[in-house]
Structure formats: structure tokens, C-alpha cells
Design an enzyme around this catalytic site. Structure first.
Site, PDB file in Angstrom:
ATOM      1  N   ASP A 131       0.932  -1.152  -0.051  1.00  0.00           N
ATOM      2  CA  ASP A 131      -0.075  -0.007   0.113  1.00  0.00           C
ATOM      3  C   ASP A 131       0.762   1.177  -0.042  1.00  0.00           C
ATOM      4  O   ASP A 131       1.764   1.248   0.498  1.00  0.00           O
ATOM      5  CB  ASP A 131      -0.950  -0.126   1.205  1.00  0.00           C
ATOM      6  CG  ASP A 131      -1.968  -0.946   1.241  1.00  0.00           C
ATOM      7  OD1 ASP A 131      -2.128  -1.651   0.081  1.00  0.00           O
ATOM      8  OD2 ASP A 131      -2.751  -1.278   2.172  1.00  0.00           O
ATOM      9  N   ARG A 179      -2.356  -1.183  -8.248  1.00  0.00           N
ATOM     10  CA  ARG A 179      -3.756  -0.684  -7.905  1.00  0.00           C
ATOM     11  C   ARG A 179      -3.810   0.780  -8.273  1.00  0.00           C
ATOM     12  O   ARG A 179      -2.972   1.563  -7.437  1.00  0.00           O
ATOM     13  CB  ARG A 179      -3.904  -1.030  -6.309  1.00  0.00           C
ATOM     14  CG  ARG A 179      -5.167  -0.498  -5.642  1.00  0.00           C
ATOM     15  CD  ARG A 179      -5.186  -0.331  -4.372  1.00  0.00           C
ATOM     16  NE  ARG A 179      -5.030  -1.853  -3.811  1.00  0.00           N
ATOM     17  CZ  ARG A 179      -4.631  -1.973  -2.591  1.00  0.00           C
ATOM     18  NH1 ARG A 179      -4.446  -0.948  -1.785  1.00  0.00           N
ATOM     19  NH2 ARG A 179      -4.391  -3.355  -2.079  1.00  0.00           N
TER      20      ARG A 179
END
Ligand SMILES: Cc1cc2nc3c(=O)[nH]c(=O)nc-3n(C[C@H](O)[C@H](O)[C@H](O)COP(=O)(O)OP(=O)(O)OC[C@H]3O[C@@H](n4cnc5c(N)ncnc54)[C@H](O)[C@@H]3O)c2cc1C
Length: 309
Positions: A131, A179
Site C-alpha cells: 500500500d 492498484r
């Protein structure tokens, strides 16, 4: 609204509030957004989603990590989840934050912990997503990612469309599974777009380019208009459904998640899990203060069920 958002965002970074909230949180109805505080609870929720043809990415919650032993504990915990996903043959992978495994302590501790996780995940055929956090951590995160790219290919990361540097980072990492998100952190105008229009336009462009020339794209948004626009683009350009997925957060727009899955799209739900839910939860409120209404409604119905009101 901007003042409320800033206030909620500052609270998300407050360690004392974090300690207090983790004690009272489970009584507040946070469980609609947190996939479990124990690994068995997490597994039950993964099985439930897998039955709907929805895969998951598990985030072992925890952000305020300032000692080597805390970083090691978090690393061991992530490895336990990898074992569980693999052992129970669950359809899922891991999302992790580098600060949780030591980025604020030292680059070397973080790198070694990440290598431990990637090696374990590689043996178990489990994918790892790194992330992206606030701008202060971006440069060091990319440095560690670039080092690991030389050795591992079972991981990907995140591009935040709000950042000016997003296009450059995507271009340099088109061989990674990426992502694409709008960006959860409030950043200054020196480094980030400030209007939703600019961020949305950049989000669309990044997704389109990565869908065309990238490895695999995770389109991570709850924004129906952006999703609709991208589906049109995907159909027009005959992009295979194997080349992308839609990602949404656990407990958010569950009808849309199910609808997309029923339409044959790959859907992956981001599952925050663990006791240390406070920072994650407050960022979700900062993004969309209307979510407070949802919590209040859920807490009231919980109390009604327990006969307290
Ligand atoms: C799977 C996933 C992973 C993420 N990982 C990262 C990361 O690594 N780093 C990072 O910085 N950020 C991450 N984010 C957060 C992301 O950057 C955004 O902050 C967050 O997704 C909110 O933006 P949005 O695109 O969903 O749309 P928003 O701009 O928040 O909302 C757009 C529109 O969507 C609709 N909507 C949104 N939520 C709801 C709801 N609950 N119910 C009904 N309608 C709703 C509303 O119409 C709203 O106007 C992630 C998000 C997701 C979904």
C-alpha cells in the site's frame, strides 16, 4: 465539510486517540468496516465473500509502529495470515503498509521484514500488495520496492492519482501489477492536485493507460461514475476481464461489489483486520463524513438487538 474532513484526518494520526479507541471501538459498530479482530473471524468473512465469487486482499491493521520488536511482531502476523490463506485454500492475497514493518525505524529493518514476507508468500504462491502511504513515505517506499523488484515478482503496489508524480511512477513501473486509487492522504498543493475534477481525470487516465499497456490493473474506487466510464472504455477496447479487477473496501457499496461480480467482472475486497483499526477507520470518515451516519445507524440497531434501547 472541508473543516470536518481536516479535523477527522488529524484525528486519524493521533496515537493517544488510537489507544483509547481500540478499547471502545468494538462497542461502536465498527465491525461493519473491519473484517474481524481474530483470524478465525477473518477467515469466516473471507469464506463468505469467496462463495460470492469475490476475492480478498487482507490488511493486518496497525500503523503506529516505532520499535523493531513491534515491526517484527507485525511481520510475523502477516506471515500467519499467508499461512492461513494458503492452508485453507482461500482466494485472497495480502496488502501491507511499509511503516507497519519498520519503515519509520530504519530502511534496513523494513527491507529485511519485507524480504521475509515476500519469500514466504512466494513459496505459498500468495501475492503481496504494498500500500502507499502519505507523501513523507513515498520516496523511501519506492526505493525499497525498486530493490525488491530485482529479486521478487510476486508483488505489486499502488499509484495515487492525487499526486503530481503519479504518471511518472506508473510509467516506470508498468511491469508491476498496480492498484490505482485516488489517494487517501491530505497532501499539499506542491505535490498533489487539490480538486476532485483533477484527481478524477488523472485516475481515469492512469487506469486507461495501465489497462492498455500494463501488467494487471486493480481499479480501486467506489465511485460509480468512474467505474461506469471505465467499463465503457474496457468494452470499446476489448480488454480481457483477466487483465483487471475492481477493488473496494470491506463494508462499502456491497451491492455494487456483488453486481459487478455477477456480471462476470473480477472483484476483490480490501479486508482490514485486527485490533488496531483506528487510523484506517478515521481516514474513511475523513473521506466521506456521511459514513458517520452509517455507524450511528448500525450501533443503534446493535443496541436495539441487545435490548438496551
Ligand atoms: C481497495 C482500496 C485500496 C486502497 N488503497 C489505498 C492506498 O494504498 N493508498 C491510498 O492512499 N489510498 C488507498 N485507498 C483509498 C483511496 O485512495 C480513496 O481515498 C478512497 O477509495 C475514496 O475514494 P473513492 O475513489 O472511493 O471515491 P470518493 O471520492 O470517496 O467517492 C466518490 C463517490 O463514490 C460514492 N461513494 C463513495 N463511498 C460510498 C459509500 N460508502 N456508499 C455509497 N456511495 C459511496 C459517492 O457517490 C461519492 O461521491 C484505497 C481504496 C480502495 C477502495
Amino acid at each position: 465539510m472541508t473543516v470536518i474532513k481536516s479535523c477527522l484526518f488529524s484525528l486519524s494520526q493521533n496515537t493517544n486517540m488510537n489507544k483509547f479507541a481500540t478499547k471502545v471501538g468494538p462497542k461502536m459498530g465498527i465491525k461493519s468496516f473491519i473484517a474481524g479482530t481474530t483470524i478465525d473471524e477473518l477467515e469466516r468473512n473471507i469464506v463468505r465473500l469467496n462463495k460470492q465469487n469475490i476475492s480478498v486482499t487482507v490488511d493486518n491493521l496497525g500503523e503506529f509502529v516505532y520499535s523493531e520488536s513491534e515491526a517484527n511482531i507485525a511481520t510475523n502476523h502477516i506471515i500467519t495470515i499467508i499461512d492461513r490463506l494458503n492452508g485453507q485454500n482461500l482466494d485472497g492475497h495480502i496488502s501491507l503498509k511499509l511503516t507497519q514493518i519498520g519503515l519509520d525505524i530504519s530502511m534496513e529493518i523494513c527491507r529485511q521484514n519485507l524480504i521475509r514476507i515476500l519469500s514466504k508468500a512466494n513459496d505459498a504462491h500468495i501475492f503481496i500488495n504494498i500500500d502507499m502511504e502519505d507523501y513523507n513515505h513515498i520516496q523511501s517506499s519506492w526505493q525499497i520496492i525498486n530493490d525488491c523488484k530485482q529479486v521478487f515478482n510476486n508483488f505489486g503496489t499502488v499509484i495515487q492519482a492525487s499526486l503530481h508524480r503519479a504518471k511518472k511512477d506508473r510509467n516506470e513501473n508498468k511491469n508491476l501489477r498496480l492498484r490505482i486509487v485516488k489517494g487517501a492522504y491530505k497532501e499539499s498543493e506542491n505535490v498533489a492536485y487539490q480538486t476532485s475534477k483533477e484527481i478524477d481525470d488523472n485516475f481515469l487516465e492512469l487506469c486507461k493507460v495501465h489497462l492498455q499497456e500494463g501488467k494487471f490493473t486493480s481499479i480501486a474506487t467506489h465511485d460509480y461514475e468512474l467505474i461506469t466510464e471505465l467499463i465503457k472504455y474496457i468494452e470499446r477496447n476489448k480488454i480481457s476481464k483477466e487483465k483487471f479487477e475492481f477493488q473496494m473496501l470491506y463494508g462499502f457499496r456491497t451491492n455494487l461489489q456483488q453486481l459487478l461480480s455477477q456480471q462476470g467482472y473480477r472483484v476483490c475486497v480490501y479486508m482490514p483486520y485486527g485490533q488496531d483499526w483506528y487510523g484506517y477507520f478515521m481516514r474513511r470518515l475523513a473521506e466521506r463524513p456521511q459514513n458517520i451516519n452509517l455507524i450511528i445507524k448500525q450501533s443503534i440497531s446493535k443496541l436495539l438487538l441487545k435490548g438496551r434501547i
